[in-house]
Scaffold this active site. Structure first.
Site, PDB file in Angstrom:
ATOM      1  N   GLY A  45      79.995 -63.638 -33.508  1.00 31.90           N
ATOM      2  CA  GLY A  45      80.029 -62.576 -32.507  1.00 31.90           C
ATOM      3  C   GLY A  45      79.585 -61.272 -33.136  1.00 31.90           C
ATOM      4  O   GLY A  45      79.708 -61.083 -34.351  1.00 31.90           O
ATOM      5  N   GLN A  50      78.506 -52.194 -34.042  1.00 32.77           N
ATOM      6  CA  GLN A  50      78.309 -52.713 -35.404  1.00 32.77           C
ATOM      7  C   GLN A  50      76.870 -52.554 -35.884  1.00 32.77           C
ATOM      8  O   GLN A  50      76.596 -52.657 -37.076  1.00 32.77           O
ATOM      9  CB  GLN A  50      78.715 -54.191 -35.488  1.00 32.77           C
ATOM     10  CG  GLN A  50      80.200 -54.424 -35.273  1.00 32.77           C
ATOM     11  CD  GLN A  50      80.550 -55.890 -35.420  1.00 32.77           C
ATOM     12  OE1 GLN A  50      80.420 -56.663 -34.488  1.00 32.77           O
ATOM     13  NE2 GLN A  50      80.977 -56.268 -36.619  1.00 32.77           N
ATOM     14  N   CYS A  91      85.462 -60.163 -39.922  1.00 36.80           N
ATOM     15  CA  CYS A  91      84.608 -59.175 -39.256  1.00 36.80           C
ATOM     16  C   CYS A  91      83.422 -58.849 -40.157  1.00 36.80           C
ATOM     17  O   CYS A  91      83.611 -58.565 -41.345  1.00 36.80           O
ATOM     18  CB  CYS A  91      85.418 -57.914 -38.970  1.00 36.80           C
ATOM     19  SG  CYS A  91      84.470 -56.657 -38.086  1.00 36.80           S
ATOM     20  N   LEU A  92      82.212 -58.873 -39.584  1.00 33.73           N
ATOM     21  CA  LEU A  92      81.007 -58.564 -40.367  1.00 33.73           C
ATOM     22  C   LEU A  92      81.024 -57.120 -40.858  1.00 33.73           C
ATOM     23  O   LEU A  92      80.328 -56.787 -41.812  1.00 33.73           O
ATOM     24  CB  LEU A  92      79.750 -58.808 -39.522  1.00 33.73           C
ATOM     25  CG  LEU A  92      79.459 -60.267 -39.148  1.00 33.73           C
ATOM     26  CD1 LEU A  92      78.299 -60.344 -38.162  1.00 33.73           C
ATOM     27  CD2 LEU A  92      79.159 -61.106 -40.390  1.00 33.73           C
ATOM     28  N   HIS A 133      88.171 -60.054 -30.137  1.00 35.52           N
ATOM     29  CA  HIS A 133      87.741 -59.310 -31.324  1.00 35.52           C
ATOM     30  C   HIS A 133      86.570 -58.378 -30.981  1.00 35.52           C
ATOM     31  O   HIS A 133      86.582 -57.191 -31.326  1.00 35.52           O
ATOM     32  CB  HIS A 133      87.353 -60.309 -32.426  1.00 35.52           C
ATOM     33  CG  HIS A 133      86.879 -59.660 -33.690  1.00 35.52           C
ATOM     34  ND1 HIS A 133      87.657 -59.611 -34.824  1.00 35.52           N
ATOM     35  CD2 HIS A 133      85.717 -59.021 -33.993  1.00 35.52           C
ATOM     36  CE1 HIS A 133      86.983 -58.956 -35.774  1.00 35.52           C
ATOM     37  NE2 HIS A 133      85.802 -58.596 -35.297  1.00 35.52           N
ATOM     38  N   GLU A 134      85.582 -58.916 -30.267  1.00 36.07           N
ATOM     39  CA  GLU A 134      84.382 -58.116 -29.956  1.00 36.07           C
ATOM     40  C   GLU A 134      84.706 -57.014 -28.954  1.00 36.07           C
ATOM     41  O   GLU A 134      84.167 -55.915 -29.041  1.00 36.07           O
ATOM     42  CB  GLU A 134      83.249 -59.011 -29.435  1.00 36.07           C
ATOM     43  CG  GLU A 134      82.804 -60.117 -30.386  1.00 36.07           C
ATOM     44  CD  GLU A 134      82.531 -59.656 -31.806  1.00 36.07           C
ATOM     45  OE1 GLU A 134      82.168 -58.479 -32.014  1.00 36.07           O
ATOM     46  OE2 GLU A 134      82.716 -60.460 -32.735  1.00 36.07           O
ATOM     47  N   HIS A 137      86.027 -53.970 -30.586  1.00 31.93           N
ATOM     48  CA  HIS A 137      84.976 -53.128 -31.168  1.00 31.93           C
ATOM     49  C   HIS A 137      84.479 -52.101 -30.152  1.00 31.93           C
ATOM     50  O   HIS A 137      84.156 -50.974 -30.508  1.00 31.93           O
ATOM     51  CB  HIS A 137      83.780 -53.986 -31.602  1.00 31.93           C
ATOM     52  CG  HIS A 137      83.911 -54.572 -32.977  1.00 31.93           C
ATOM     53  ND1 HIS A 137      84.024 -53.796 -34.112  1.00 31.93           N
ATOM     54  CD2 HIS A 137      83.917 -55.856 -33.406  1.00 31.93           C
ATOM     55  CE1 HIS A 137      84.107 -54.594 -35.186  1.00 31.93           C
ATOM     56  NE2 HIS A 137      84.043 -55.847 -34.784  1.00 31.93           N
TER      57      HIS A 137
HETATM   58 ZN    ZN Z   1      84.202 -57.476 -35.982  1.00 29.59          ZN
END
Ligand code: ZN
Length: 146
Positions: A45, A50, A91-92, A133-134, A137
């Protein structure tokens, strides 16, 4: 086109995102770039902030055979939820960190797709976790323990 992924403590990551007013060709291209960036990074995701855009867009792809393919969600909103799950998430934008926190076990997501169509997605398990999660963000919230 692959986009650079921002990591903490970049200020865009902690800023709430604005809704997308209209699904344009530019938005479609941006979503494609997000999907490519997510795939290159090995993520499931990715949210627009991000990659430096403070817009309410997310993309998800759990991989072949899982969760039904690639999702591009514009102005996504959880309209129903049930139950609790506790599963590790990463998380990236926070490389190397894994946390486990309470998440809903099932969610229904309302969103607009890349063609401007209103859609609903019922999700459980990893896809439900990814959605939550997304969406965090988009509100400028990074995953935290607890
Ligand atoms: Zn993330």
């Amino acid at each position: 086109m692959q986009l650079p992924i921002l990591t903490m403590p970049h200020p865009v990551l902690t800023t709430p995102c604005a809704p997308v007013p209209q699904v344009t060709e530019d938005i479609r291209r941006f979503l494609q770039d997000m999907v490519e960036t997510m795939h290159q990074a090995g993520g499931i995701g990715l949210a627009a902030p991000q990659v430096g855009h403070s817009l309410r867009c997310i993309v998800m792809d759990l991989g072949r055979g899982l969760g039904g393919g690639i999702y591009c969600c514009i102005n996504p909103e959880i309209v129903r939820h049930a139950g609790i799950q506790k599963n590790p998430e990463g998380c990236l934008s926070i490389p190397g960190r894994v946390v486990t926190r309470d998440r809903f076990a099932k969610v229904t997501l309302a969103y607009t797709d890349e063609h401007g169509m209103a859609r609903r997605l019922k999700a459980t398990g990893l896809l439900a976790l990814c959605i939550q999660h997304e969406l965090d963000h988009l509100d400028g919230i990074l995953m935290t323990a607890g």
